[in-house]
Write an enzyme that holds these catalytic residues in place. Structure first.
Site, PDB file in Angstrom:
ATOM      1  N   GLY A  35      -1.921 -35.051   2.359  1.00 27.28           N
ATOM      2  CA  GLY A  35      -2.654 -33.869   2.822  1.00 27.28           C
ATOM      3  C   GLY A  35      -4.016 -34.292   3.367  1.00 27.28           C
ATOM      4  O   GLY A  35      -4.496 -33.756   4.370  1.00 27.28           O
ATOM      5  N   CYS A  69     -10.715 -34.721  -8.311  1.00 27.87           N
ATOM      6  CA  CYS A  69     -11.399 -35.756  -7.538  1.00 27.87           C
ATOM      7  C   CYS A  69     -12.820 -35.971  -8.032  1.00 27.87           C
ATOM      8  O   CYS A  69     -13.376 -37.040  -7.907  1.00 27.87           O
ATOM      9  CB  CYS A  69     -11.460 -35.378  -6.072  1.00 27.87           C
ATOM     10  SG  CYS A  69      -9.972 -34.603  -5.499  1.00 27.87           S
TER      11      CYS A  69
HETATM   12  C1  PLP Z   1      -4.551 -31.835  -3.031  1.00 30.60           C
HETATM   13  C2  PLP Z   1      -5.286 -31.229  -1.887  1.00 30.60           C
HETATM   14  C3  PLP Z   1      -5.553 -31.970  -0.718  1.00 30.60           C
HETATM   15  C4  PLP Z   1      -5.221 -33.432  -0.602  1.00 30.60           C
HETATM   16  O1  PLP Z   1      -3.859 -33.680  -0.517  1.00 30.60           O
HETATM   17  P1  PLP Z   1      -3.337 -35.174  -0.887  1.00 30.60           P
HETATM   18  O2  PLP Z   1      -1.934 -35.181  -0.434  1.00 30.60           O
HETATM   19  O3  PLP Z   1      -3.487 -35.302  -2.370  1.00 30.60           O
HETATM   20  O4  PLP Z   1      -4.205 -36.119  -0.133  1.00 30.60           O
HETATM   21  C5  PLP Z   1      -6.198 -31.348   0.318  1.00 30.60           C
HETATM   22  N1  PLP Z   1      -6.556 -30.058   0.235  1.00 30.60           N
HETATM   23  C6  PLP Z   1      -6.313 -29.309  -0.855  1.00 30.60           C
HETATM   24  C7  PLP Z   1      -6.718 -27.888  -0.880  1.00 30.60           C
HETATM   25  C8  PLP Z   1      -5.675 -29.871  -1.958  1.00 30.60           C
HETATM   26  O5  PLP Z   1      -5.455 -29.139  -3.042  1.00 30.60           O
END
Ligand code: PLP
Length: 389
Positions: free
Chosen positions: A71, A325
């Site tokens: 993400g 995080c």
């Molecule tokens: C978890 C998350 C991400 C990051 O996604 P990853 O696949 O863990 O890098 C980005 N935005 C939101 C809102 C999230 O909850």
């Protein structure tokens, strides 16, 4: 000891359906989708069928779906891509103060190193953006708006359709980080009209390390990774075939069960909220109405969130304080500060996030174990002594 996993906004258990869909591609069907012989064609077919499933779940075209490694990568591509597309111009980006760090730090990095101008829109106490304030922030140099569909810490769902319409009325491209929403509430790019949308498989019981960026046809977003030309030359790198298959299987399953999941998960969330708000000096964070089905987020005054997470862990309960995080750092969450909480209050935050893998018994267990943990911590707190004097 019983264990209860209540940190599903952090990550989720891989669904059995997704696992079974993935296994053949981790064993015998190991071909490279770029190879022309049958091993390759079989892998290529799996990737393309997965693309179709994901497109269908979002009301998009398969040709608008691009697989990424997370993400975070999808968010980076959307923002950096819109920025590169407008090279040579004054570039103003609008986002909000409550975005995930994947958006926030990307916008901040462009501001610091590449001359972007960024507006971080404030939010109200529920985490909502004021539409008029947003409209006033749009300038003739605005090249991109990036606003999340739902917040990962407080569960607030934002009115993306209205915000996107306001951006489009001024000719501005709109991206939404829908990582917390996809698989949990209905998300349709046709309905909202967004130009770009990010999702991540591990937030809806798919595997980690698989994201998607939806890019509307004609949006003109340039390639993110150059190399062998995979993903129609926009995102090179040999495809994570098993991961992509797992992501599609998990999303298809979530879409199929969505109404039942929403009903069951909302009921658990509401019981957590009403049960835990009985604890004195506690309150809910986020929008009380427009919120994700699985998010119960709180402040317990005079308790250190991190100590509470450790106390809950000793009872077998996995929860989170602030965002995963930022745990490990002592800075309070930027989201909690943005909704107007003091540093002191923000430190007492706890987030419980349930999904379809949880049960009513999990809720009972949390409601039994959590109040004594808080009581014990407060008994040791000088702040608490002051408060109840
Ligand atoms: C978890 C998350 C991400 C990051 O996604 P990853 O696949 O863990 O890098 C980005 N935005 C939101 C809102 C999230 O909850």
């Amino acid at each position: 000891m019983r264990t209860v996993y209540a940190d599903n906004a952090g990550t989720t258990r891989l669904s059995e359906t997704a696992l079974n869909a993935m296994l053949p591609y981790l064993r015998d069907k190991f071909g490279n989708p770029s190879s022309v012989y049958s091993f390759g064609r079989e892998a290529k077919k799996a990737v393309e069928e997965s693309r179709e499933k994901i497109a269908a779940a979002l009301d998009a075209l398969p040709s608008e779906i691009y697989f990424t490694g997370s993400g975070t990568e999808a968010d980076n591509w959307a923002i950096r891509g819109a920025f590169s597309k407008n090279a040579g111009k004054v570039r103003h980006v609008i986002t909000t103060a409550i975005e995930h760090h994947a958006v926030l730090n990307t916008a901040a990095a462009l501001e610091k190193n590449s001359g972007a101008e960024v507006t971080f829109l404030p939010v109200n106490k529920f985490g909502q953006v004021d539409l008029q304030e947003f409209e006033r922030a749009v300038k003739k140099d605005t090249i991109l708006v990036s606003i999340m569909t739902a917040n990962n810490e407080i569960g607030t769902i934002l009115p993306i359709e209205d915000l996107c319409a306001a951006a489009h009325a001024r000719g501005v491209l709109f991206h939404t980080d829908a990582v917390q929403a996809v698989g949990h509430i209905p998300v349709s790019v046709k309905k909202t009209g967004v130009d770009m949308l990010s999702l991540s498989a591990h937030k809806f019981c798919g595997p980690k390390g698989v994201g998607v960026l939806y890019i509307k046809r004609g949006a003109g977003i340039p390639a993110f990774l150059t190399g062998g030309g995979q993903e129609r030359t926009r995102r090179s790198g040999t495809e994570n075939v098993a991961g992509i298959v797992g992501a599609a299987a998990a999303l298809e399953e979530s879409a199929r069960n969505m109404n039942a999941n929403i009903a069951a998960v909302t009921a658990m969330r509401d019981r957590l909220i009403s049960g835990l708000l009985k604890i004195p000096y506690s309150f809910l964070t986020g929008d009380p109405v427009n919120r994700l089905p699985g998010t119960a987020s709180f402040i317990f005054e005079c308790v250190e969130g991190e100590s509470m997470i450790l106390g809950l862990d000793r009872e077998g309960i996995a929860a989170s304080s602030g965002s995963a995080c930022s745990s490990g750092s002592l800075d309070p969450s930027h989201v909690l500060l943005a909704i107007g909480l003091s540093h002191e209050a923000a430190h007492g935050s706890v987030r419980l996030t349930v999904n379809e893998n949880n049960s009513e018994e999990d809720v009972d267990y949390i409601l039994e174990k959590m109040p004594p943990v808080i009581e014990k911590l407060r008994a040791m707190s000088p702040l608490w002594e002051e408060k109840i004097k």
